[in-house]
Design an enzyme around this catalytic site. Structure first.
Site, short mmCIF file in Angstrom:
data_model
loop_
_atom_site.label_atom_id
_atom_site.label_comp_id
_atom_site.label_asym_id
_atom_site.label_seq_id
_atom_site.Cartn_x
_atom_site.Cartn_y
_atom_site.Cartn_z
CB CYS A 146 -9.71 52.50 11.02
SG CYS A 146 -9.44 51.53 9.52
CB ALA A 147 -13.27 57.10 13.01
N GLY A 170 -10.87 59.23 18.89
CA GLY A 170 -9.78 59.97 19.51
C GLY A 170 -8.97 60.78 18.52
CG ASP A 174 -14.39 51.68 12.99
OD1 ASP A 174 -13.23 52.00 13.30
OD2 ASP A 174 -14.81 50.50 13.06
CG ASP A 178 -25.55 50.56 7.70
OD1 ASP A 178 -25.22 51.73 7.97
OD2 ASP A 178 -26.67 50.08 7.99
CG ASP A 184 -5.56 54.11 14.52
OD1 ASP A 184 -4.67 53.24 14.61
OD2 ASP A 184 -6.04 54.68 15.51
CB CYS A 219 -1.61 50.90 18.87
SG CYS A 219 -3.02 49.78 18.81
#
Length: 428
Positions: A238-239, A243, A262, A289, A305, A358
Site C-alpha cells: 500500500c505504497a 514515503g 497501490d 491495474d 501500510d 496511522c
C-alpha cells in the site's frame, strides 16, 4: 492585514466549512483565492487560527456555550494563543475589518467551572470515540487524546543515499532543525505558537537535491521497524505517495529491490518524481491495474501500510476527527482484513508480513492482527519490541505498548503522530 482582519477571515472559513461541509484545506484555499491581497503571513496566521480552533473544538465550545465560529476563534485566542480580553481589545481597536468582540461571552467563558466537563469534551474527541480510546489506553485515554489536540512539529528524514544527517542539519540550522529523539535519520523543527509559521523547507536547495524528505518521525520509525536488509526483496503493498518506499530503499542502500504498489493510482502518482529526486535505483513501481499474482511467495518482507481512520494524525488533520463516523471505522476494518488476507500471499516461507496503520484504535490494530492469526495458522506474531530496542536503544522515549509484541506510537509517549506496527513471520 491586522489581527482583526485575520480573525474575521478565520470566522468566515469556519462558517464556510460548516455551511458547505467542506474540508478545512479546501475552505482555506478558496478564501485565499478570493482574497488575493492577503500575503503569505496573513494566510498562515488565518490557517493557524482555524486549525487550532478545530483541534480543541469541543472544550472551547463547552467553555463558550456553543461551537459557533465566533466562539471557537475567540476561544482559540484566549486558550491557545495566550491573549487576554484586554490584549484582544487593544489589538482590535480602530480596526475596521475586525468583528465585534463578544465581551460578555469571553468574560463568562473565563469564569466557567470546568470541573464537570465530560471526559470526551476534555479530550476533544467525538463522544462515540471515547470507548475506543479507553479500550486502547485505559485510564490514560484522556491525556493521550489531549496530546492529539496540540500542534505538530515539522519532521524530516535524511536521505542517506545522498547525504549524512549532520550535513543536512547544517544546511537547515537557520530553520531551527534538530536531530529527532528516536528516528535514526530524523530531523525536527518544533512547533511554535500563535501566528508563527513553519519554514517552507521544500524550497531549500537541500530538498531539491534530494538530501531529505518531509516525513513524520512516527512514519520513519515504523519504516525502520520493518528491518529491511540490503539485498532483500521487499513489497510495499500500500505504497501511496511513496514515503515508506523511499525510506526502505535508503535503508537497503539501493541493494536488493523494493516493489511499490497501490490500488489507487492517484495516490501512487507522486512516487515517480520523488524516486527520481531521491536517487533510488532499486524500486520497481507496479501500476494499480497491473497483474501481480505472479509475485506470490516472492518476498522476504511485505509491508502493509493499511488504509485506516487516520486517528493518529488528528494533530495535522483536526477536521477529520469531527467527521469520522462509526460506519467509516467499520468499513476500514473490513478493508484492512481483506488487504491482509491478500498481502499474505506475497510472503515467502520464512518471510515477514509487517502491518502498519496511522490509527490509535485497537479495532484497527491489535484486533486486526489477532484476528488474522486466528484465520491463518501459518503465520506467527513476533515481538516488535525486540527490534525496537536493537534499533533505538533503551534511552529513547518508549512506545505505548508494554508487552512489546506490537508497538503503538503516540504524541504523548513518543512525540510522533499515532502509528501502529506489528510483524508476523510466515512459517510454511
Amino acid at each position: 492585514m491586522r489581527l482583526g482582519g485575520r480573525i474575521q477571515a478565520a470566522i468566515e472559513v469556519l462558517q464556510d466549512m460548516e455551511s458547505r461541509n467542506r474540508p478545512v484545506s479546501v475552505a482555506l484555499k478558496d478564501w485565499g483565492n478570493n482574497h488575493r491581497f492577503a500575503g503569505s503571513g496573513d494566510r498562515n496566521a488565518i490557517g493557524n487560527l482555524v486549525y487550532d480552533a478545530l483541534r480543541k473544538r469541543a472544550s472551547t465550545g463547552y467553555m463558550f456555550g456553543g461551537e459557533d465560529a465566533e466562539a471557537l476563534i475567540f476561544g482559540t485566542l484566549l486558550r491557545q494563543w495566550g491573549m487576554s480580553l484586554a490584549q484582544i481589545q487593544e489589538a482590535l481597536a480602530d480596526d475596521k475589518f475586525a468583528p465585534e468582540i463578544p465581551v460578555a461571552r469571553i468574560e463568562a467563558a473565563s469564569q466557567k467551572d470546568l470541573a464537570f466537563m465530560p471526559s470526551e469534551v476534555e479530550a476533544d474527541v467525538p463522544a462515540w470515540v471515547s470507548d475506543h480510546l479507553e479500550e486502547a489506553f485505559g485510564d490514560e485515554w484522556v491525556e493521550e487524546a489531549k496530546a492529539l489536540a496540540e500542534r505538530p512539529p515539522l519532521d524530516m528524514r535524511v536521505n542517506t543515499l545522498k547525504a549524512e544527517r549532520e550535513k543536512v542539519l547544517k544546511q537547515l540550522s537557520k530553520q531551527g532543525a534538530k536531530p529527532s529523539k528516536i528516528a535514526r535519520q530524523g530531523m525536527r523543527i518544533s512547533a511554535k505558537g500563535g501566528a508563527s509559521r513553519m519554514p517552507n523547507v521544500t524550497a531549500e536547495p537541500a530538498f531539491q537535491k534530494g538530501w531529505f524528505e518531509v516525513q513524520d518521525e512516527g512514519s520513519q520509525i515504523v519504516a525502520d521497524l520493518v528491518f529491511a536488509q540490503g539485498g532483500e526483496q521487499v513489497f510495499d503493498y500500500c505504497a501511496g505517495a511513496g514515503g515508506k518506499t523511499l525510506a526502505l530503499a535508503a535503508t537497503m542502500d539501493n541493494k536488493g529491490q523494493v516493489h511499490a504498489y497501490d490500488a489507487d493510482k492517484q495516490r501512487l502518482a507522486p512516487i515517480f518524481d520523488r524516486l527520481k529526486r531521491a536517487g533510488t535505483r532499486n524500486v520497481q513501481v507496479h501500476a494499480a491495474d497491473a497483474e501481480i499474482d505472479h509475485l506470490h511467495g516472492s518476498f522476504d518482507r511485505v509491508v502493509v501500510d493499511a488504509p485506516c481512520t487516520g486517528s493518529g494524525t488528528w494533530r495535522r488533520h483536526p477536521d477529520a476527527k469531527w467527521k469520522l463516523t462509526e460506519d467509516q471505522l467499520e468499513s476500514r476494518k473490513l478493508e484492512q482484513a481483506a488487504i491482509l488476507d491478500t498481502a499474505r500471499n506475497f510472503v515467502k516461507p520464512g518471510g515477514y508480513l509487517c502491518y502498519i496503520t496511522c490509527s490509535i484504535f485497537q479495532d484497527e490494530n491489535e484486533d486486526q492482527i489477532y484476528a488474522f492469526g486466528d484465520r491463518h495458522d501459518d503465520f506467527d506474531l513476533l515481538g516488535a519490541g525486540e527490534v525496537w530496542e536493537e534499533l533505538f536503544g533503551t534511552d529513547a522515549p518508549k512506545p505505548w505498548t508494554t508487552d512489546f509484541n506490537c508497538v503503538t506510537l503516540t504524541p504523548r509517549t513518543t512525540g510522533t503522530d499515532g502509528f501502529f506496527f506489528a510483524v508476523l513471520q510466515r512459517l510454511k
